[in-house]
Design a protein around this motif. Structure first.
Motif, PDB file in Angstrom:
ATOM      1  N   GLY A  13       0.816  -1.207   0.000  1.00 57.44           N
ATOM      2  CA  GLY A  13       0.000   0.000   0.000  1.00 57.44           C
ATOM      3  C   GLY A  13       0.851   1.260   0.000  1.00 57.44           C
ATOM      4  N   ASP A  14       0.332   2.337  -0.601  1.00 58.47           N
ATOM      5  CA  ASP A  14       1.101   3.581  -0.699  1.00 58.47           C
ATOM      6  C   ASP A  14       0.343   4.783  -0.144  1.00 58.47           C
ATOM      7  OD1 ASP A  14      -0.859   3.758  -2.591  1.00 58.47           O
ATOM      8  OD2 ASP A  14       0.471   4.300  -4.262  1.00 58.47           O
ATOM      9  N   ASP A  15      -0.509   4.561   0.861  1.00 59.76           N
ATOM     10  CA  ASP A  15      -1.245   5.676   1.444  1.00 59.76           C
ATOM     11  C   ASP A  15      -0.273   6.634   2.136  1.00 59.76           C
ATOM     12  OD1 ASP A  15      -4.136   6.585   2.164  1.00 59.76           O
ATOM     13  OD2 ASP A  15      -3.016   6.781   4.036  1.00 59.76           O
ATOM     14  N   ALA A  16      -0.622   7.914   2.151  1.00 58.20           N
ATOM     15  CA  ALA A  16       0.248   8.922   2.754  1.00 58.20           C
ATOM     16  C   ALA A  16       0.402   8.712   4.264  1.00 58.20           C
ATOM     17  CB  ALA A  16      -0.309  10.320   2.487  1.00 58.20           C
ATOM     18  N   ARG A  17      -0.629   8.166   4.892  1.00 57.91           N
ATOM     19  CA  ARG A  17      -0.538   7.900   6.338  1.00 57.91           C
ATOM     20  C   ARG A  17       0.152   6.553   6.545  1.00 57.91           C
ATOM     21  NH1 ARG A  17      -6.150   9.854   6.387  1.00 57.91           N
ATOM     22  NH2 ARG A  17      -6.252  11.898   7.412  1.00 57.91           N
ATOM     23  N   LYS A  18       1.297   6.586   7.166  1.00 59.04           N
ATOM     24  CA  LYS A  18       2.043   5.369   7.465  1.00 59.04           C
ATOM     25  C   LYS A  18       2.425   5.386   8.938  1.00 59.04           C
ATOM     26  CE  LYS A  18       4.117   4.743   2.836  1.00 59.04           C
ATOM     27  NZ  LYS A  18       3.449   5.855   2.164  1.00 59.04           N
ATOM     28  N   PRO A  19       2.164   4.311   9.662  1.00 62.12           N
ATOM     29  CA  PRO A  19       1.574   3.064   9.200  1.00 62.12           C
ATOM     30  C   PRO A  19       0.045   3.124   9.207  1.00 62.12           C
ATOM     31  CG  PRO A  19       2.162   2.852  11.501  1.00 62.12           C
ATOM     32  CD  PRO A  19       2.591   4.227  11.069  1.00 62.12           C
ATOM     33  N   SER A  20      -0.552   2.428   8.241  1.00 64.07           N
ATOM     34  CA  SER A  20      -2.006   2.305   8.185  1.00 64.07           C
ATOM     35  C   SER A  20      -2.346   1.065   7.365  1.00 64.07           C
ATOM     36  CB  SER A  20      -2.640   3.554   7.564  1.00 64.07           C
ATOM     37  OG  SER A  20      -2.310   3.671   6.189  1.00 64.07           O
ATOM     38  N   PHE A  21      -3.602   0.660   7.441  1.00 65.50           N
ATOM     39  CA  PHE A  21      -4.041  -0.477   6.626  1.00 65.50           C
ATOM     40  C   PHE A  21      -5.530  -0.377   6.348  1.00 65.50           C
ATOM     41  CE2 PHE A  21      -4.461  -1.895  11.010  1.00 65.50           C
ATOM     42  CZ  PHE A  21      -5.687  -2.549  11.046  1.00 65.50           C
ATOM     43  N   THR A  22      -5.943  -0.912   5.209  1.00 66.76           N
ATOM     44  CA  THR A  22      -7.348  -0.957   4.827  1.00 66.76           C
ATOM     45  C   THR A  22      -7.888  -2.366   5.000  1.00 66.76           C
ATOM     46  OG1 THR A  22      -6.844  -1.419   2.509  1.00 66.76           O
ATOM     47  CG2 THR A  22      -7.100   0.904   3.145  1.00 66.76           C
ATOM     48  N   LEU A  23      -9.193  -2.446   5.191  1.00 63.02           N
ATOM     49  CA  LEU A  23      -9.908  -3.717   5.205  1.00 63.02           C
ATOM     50  C   LEU A  23     -10.959  -3.676   4.114  1.00 63.02           C
ATOM     51  CD1 LEU A  23     -10.558  -4.252   9.047  1.00 63.02           C
ATOM     52  CD2 LEU A  23      -8.693  -5.184   7.672  1.00 63.02           C
ATOM     53  N   SER A  24     -11.014  -4.726   3.300  1.00 62.00           N
ATOM     54  CA  SER A  24     -12.035  -4.798   2.266  1.00 62.00           C
ATOM     55  C   SER A  24     -12.289  -6.261   1.927  1.00 62.00           C
ATOM     56  CB  SER A  24     -11.606  -4.019   1.023  1.00 62.00           C
ATOM     57  OG  SER A  24     -12.701  -3.883   0.128  1.00 62.00           O
ATOM     58  N   ILE A  53     -16.006  -1.296  -0.191  1.00 57.51           N
ATOM     59  CA  ILE A  53     -15.798  -0.912   1.211  1.00 57.51           C
ATOM     60  C   ILE A  53     -14.521  -0.090   1.315  1.00 57.51           C
ATOM     61  CG2 ILE A  53     -15.358  -1.744   3.558  1.00 57.51           C
ATOM     62  CD1 ILE A  53     -16.910  -4.285   2.820  1.00 57.51           C
ATOM     63  N   THR A  54     -14.603   1.086   1.927  1.00 57.89           N
ATOM     64  CA  THR A  54     -13.436   1.938   2.155  1.00 57.89           C
ATOM     65  C   THR A  54     -13.314   2.180   3.647  1.00 57.89           C
ATOM     66  OG1 THR A  54     -13.863   3.022   0.030  1.00 57.89           O
ATOM     67  CG2 THR A  54     -12.268   4.072   1.505  1.00 57.89           C
ATOM     68  N   LEU A  55     -12.442   1.431   4.281  1.00 62.13           N
ATOM     69  CA  LEU A  55     -12.297   1.443   5.738  1.00 62.13           C
ATOM     70  C   LEU A  55     -10.819   1.315   6.066  1.00 62.13           C
ATOM     71  CD1 LEU A  55     -14.448  -0.786   8.147  1.00 62.13           C
ATOM     72  CD2 LEU A  55     -12.021  -0.416   8.505  1.00 62.13           C
ATOM     73  N   ARG A  56     -10.268   2.264   6.824  1.00 60.95           N
ATOM     74  CA  ARG A  56      -8.831   2.284   7.111  1.00 60.95           C
ATOM     75  C   ARG A  56      -8.569   2.573   8.584  1.00 60.95           C
ATOM     76  NH1 ARG A  56      -4.128   2.952   4.206  1.00 60.95           N
ATOM     77  NH2 ARG A  56      -5.344   3.180   2.270  1.00 60.95           N
ATOM     78  N   PHE A  57      -7.562   1.893   9.130  1.00 59.96           N
ATOM     79  CA  PHE A  57      -7.015   2.214  10.445  1.00 59.96           C
ATOM     80  C   PHE A  57      -5.646   2.845  10.241  1.00 59.96           C
ATOM     81  CE2 PHE A  57     -10.010  -1.122  11.703  1.00 59.96           C
ATOM     82  CZ  PHE A  57     -10.538  -0.601  12.885  1.00 59.96           C
ATOM     83  N   ALA A  58      -5.467   4.068  10.723  1.00 59.23           N
ATOM     84  CA  ALA A  58      -4.168   4.737  10.669  1.00 59.23           C
ATOM     85  C   ALA A  58      -3.597   4.726  12.084  1.00 59.23           C
ATOM     86  CB  ALA A  58      -4.310   6.168  10.155  1.00 59.23           C
ATOM     87  N   GLY A  59      -2.654   3.820  12.302  1.00 57.28           N
ATOM     88  CA  GLY A  59      -2.159   3.574  13.649  1.00 57.28           C
ATOM     89  C   GLY A  59      -2.553   2.181  14.098  1.00 57.28           C
ATOM     90  N   LEU A  60      -2.057   1.779  15.262  1.00 55.45           N
ATOM     91  CA  LEU A  60      -2.326   0.434  15.759  1.00 55.45           C
ATOM     92  C   LEU A  60      -3.604   0.435  16.593  1.00 55.45           C
ATOM     93  CD1 LEU A  60       0.804   0.150  15.118  1.00 55.45           C
ATOM     94  CD2 LEU A  60       0.777  -1.644  16.851  1.00 55.45           C
ATOM     95  N   PRO A  61      -4.646  -0.264  16.149  1.00 53.39           N
ATOM     96  CA  PRO A  61      -5.896  -0.305  16.907  1.00 53.39           C
ATOM     97  C   PRO A  61      -5.811  -1.303  18.063  1.00 53.39           C
ATOM     98  CG  PRO A  61      -6.138  -1.530  14.870  1.00 53.39           C
ATOM     99  CD  PRO A  61      -4.760  -0.968  14.863  1.00 53.39           C
ATOM    100  N   MET A  62      -5.046  -0.950  19.067  1.00 52.24           N
ATOM    101  CA  MET A  62      -4.933  -1.794  20.251  1.00 52.24           C
ATOM    102  C   MET A  62      -5.639  -1.062  21.407  1.00 52.24           C
ATOM    103  SD  MET A  62      -3.473  -4.387  18.998  1.00 52.24           S
ATOM    104  CE  MET A  62      -3.070  -5.350  20.450  1.00 52.24           C
ATOM    105  N   GLY A  63      -5.396  -1.481  22.638  1.00 54.58           N
ATOM    106  CA  GLY A  63      -6.065  -0.848  23.761  1.00 54.58           C
ATOM    107  C   GLY A  63      -7.566  -0.939  23.605  1.00 54.58           C
ATOM    108  N   HIS A  64      -8.249   0.195  23.827  1.00 61.26           N
ATOM    109  CA  HIS A  64      -9.706   0.229  23.696  1.00 61.26           C
ATOM    110  C   HIS A  64     -10.164  -0.059  22.272  1.00 61.26           C
ATOM    111  CE1 HIS A  64     -10.812   1.544  27.718  1.00 61.26           C
ATOM    112  NE2 HIS A  64      -9.824   2.407  27.688  1.00 61.26           N
TER     113      HIS A  64
END
Length: 521
Positions: free
Chosen positions: A56-67, A73-84
């Motif tokens: 992936g080449d999104d400007a926000r790094k690190p990030s990832f999409t789910l589809s 579907i356009t859904l992205r997490f920018a950062g680590l979705p841990m904790g809450h």
């Protein structure tokens, strides 16, 4: 990245998916990207339905999409979705993978019916207990409607964006580049803001409802308890609330709810709602009460009017509208709310990393906030009006052991200073000398207690000078057939466990009133 226990749980959840999940990661050479890659590799190894692409080449790094293939579907997490936010990640994986949401069919239809383009961005912090509701709601909308996209952004990781947009409170939601909202918002509330006719339609529907035997106004612990006790009596019961869960939704750690060693506010609120829904209770959400019209002296029905235009009628009422954070009511506070003035240190603290902040209030809440913030920010100044702190001794000992905390007592906060965009300082008065002093800082966390939600009851029911509803030992108010429970009343010690008990007591008393007033002569 994930321990064996989490892997086992996630693997069991992923067995429920019915279609492939594609993960596309945008990474760089930084340590956070390395952590993200470890997380995604762990997820990828748990299900044959998942594929991982790291190009992936999104400007926000690190990030990832789910589809999913064939799904828009356009859904992205920018950062680590841990904790809450780990729960948000799990739900996103399930829903992208075809597992159905628990949202009602009516709500799902509303989401699918939204037309136009909705590009949402949500800034969150991993310690924010209010953020998951927003992120999970917008993720679900992105899964169900191709017109909706969502990016969840860890504000602590993308500080440049936070600074540029002056994000000083989480969750902060942007829609198509403009501020959409701040603070906790549930799925129904977000939809209501987008679907402008929803409120009127809901009011019209509520106006057709038959009168209740018992109507509970408020969905916190007291209201939930009252509703359960009423429903178990077999009478027609309704709960109407601005948001189900009340203050509990804004509470982080709960360690004194008897029989539950430790939990978090949103989890307890969800459990309360599930318990209420176990019975035949009509739950009506997103309704703010604005007026009480008591029943006439010769009988009749009580009426509660709502901001939406809805009117509900009931033979008996239980008022359980709770309380809200007390404000300082000084110049600059309202102007800089969410721009440096905050009320939730757990939520917004990470946005002030390395900065100087003040905590207003020397009770348990204030001292706990100062202790938590001291591990994040550069300097904490705690300001207390009285000559000494009121917090428990164990908390005070911890506070005074911290090197970056200063305590100022006998001080009256007088003004919040700012540059028009954000907070720059605070003015306080030394009550012993009457001298005024200015502190240069970037954040102010207000922790000075609660104020009851009774503005709508003035003139209809007896209130104290502090706005609390006056009740007797049975929860009876000054009006026959109208009872009250929880933090909104004169009952001392505002605790969840006490509110639950008071709700049960008021419900039993209201039922007793109901059967006595309905009995034939």
């Amino acid at each position: 990245m994930l321990d064996a226990n989490l892997k086992a749980q996630l693997k069991a959840y992923l067995e429920k998916v019915t279609r492939p999940i594609e993960i596309v990661a945008s990474l760089d050479d930084g340590p956070k990207s390395e952590e993200m890659l470890g997380l995604l590799n762990d997820i990828n190894s748990l299900s044959g339905q998942i594929s991982l692409d790291t190009s992936g080449d999104d400007a926000r790094k690190p990030s990832f999409t789910l589809s999913s293939p064939g799904q828009d579907i356009t859904l992205r997490f920018a950062g680590l979705p841990m904790g809450h936010e780990f729960t948000s990640l799990v739900l996103a994986l399930l829903q992208v993978g075809g597992y159905p949401s628990k949202a009602t069919a009516e709500v799902i239809e509303q989401i699918r019916g939204l037309s136009g383009e909705y590009h949402f961005e949500t800034y969150f912090s991993l310690s924010c207990q209010n953020c998951p509701d927003v992120i999970q709601a917008l993720n679900l909308m992105a899964v169900l409607n191709p017109n909706v996209s969502h990016v969840a952004i860890d504000g602590a990781l993308f500080q440049d964006e936070v600074e540029k947009r002056q994000v000083m409170a989480v969750p902060s939601i942007y829609l198509n580049g403009e501020v959409f909202g701040q603070g906790r918002m549930g799925l129904e509330e977000i939809i209501a803001k987008l679907d402008t006719g929803a409120s009127a339609r809901e009011a019209e529907k509520l106006n057709t409802k038959e009168a209740f035997d018992m109507l509970v106004v408020g969905g916190g612990p007291a209201g939930a308890s009252a509703a359960i006790y009423a429903a178990r009596k077999g009478i027609r019961t309704g709960v109407v609330a601005e948001r189900f869960g009340g203050q509990v939704l804004d509470t982080l750690g709960i360690e004194n709810f008897i029989s539950v060693t430790e939990t978090e506010g949103p989890k307890l609120a969800s459990a309360l709602e599930q318990h209420v829904r176990h019975y035949d209770v009509d739950i009506m959400n997103l309704q703010r009460a604005v007026k009480l019209v008591p029943a006439s002296q010769d009988g009749g029905l009580n009426e509660v009017h709502f901001a939406s235009g809805a009117v509900l009628k009931s033979k008996t009422l239980i008022l359980a509208t709770g309380a809200r954070w007390r404000e300082m009511n000084v110049p600059g506070e309202a102007e800089y709310r969410t721009r440096g003035v905050a009320y939730c240190p757990h939520c917004d603290g990470p946005l002030f990393k390395g900065k100087r902040v003040a905590v207003i209030g020397g009770g348990n809440s204030g001292v706990e906030a100062a202790i938590d913030l001291a591990g994040i920010v550069a300097e904490v100044t705690l300001i207390e009006y009285n000559s000494s702190l009121r917090a428990d001794a164990v908390l005070q000992r911890k506070l005074y052991s911290l090197p970056n905390v200063t305590v100022i007592t006998n001080a009256l906060t007088s003004e919040v200073k700012g540059d028009g965009k954000k907070v720059t300082g605070l003015v306080y008065k030394d009550r012993s000398s009457s001298d005024f002093h200015t502190l240069e800082l970037e954040g102010i966390f207000v922790q000075i207690g609660l104020i009851p939600n009774t503005d709508w009851l003035k003139g209809s029911v007896e209130l104290t000078d502090r706005g609390e509803i006056v009740v007797d030992d049975r929860g009876q108010t000054s009006l026959p057939g109208v009872f009250a429970a929880g933090d909104v009343t004169t009952v001392p010690y505002k605790q969840i466990v006490i509110a639950v008990g008071e709700g049960a007591k008021a419900s039993l008393a209201a039922f007793d009133h109901l059967i006595r007033s309905s009995a034939p002569a």
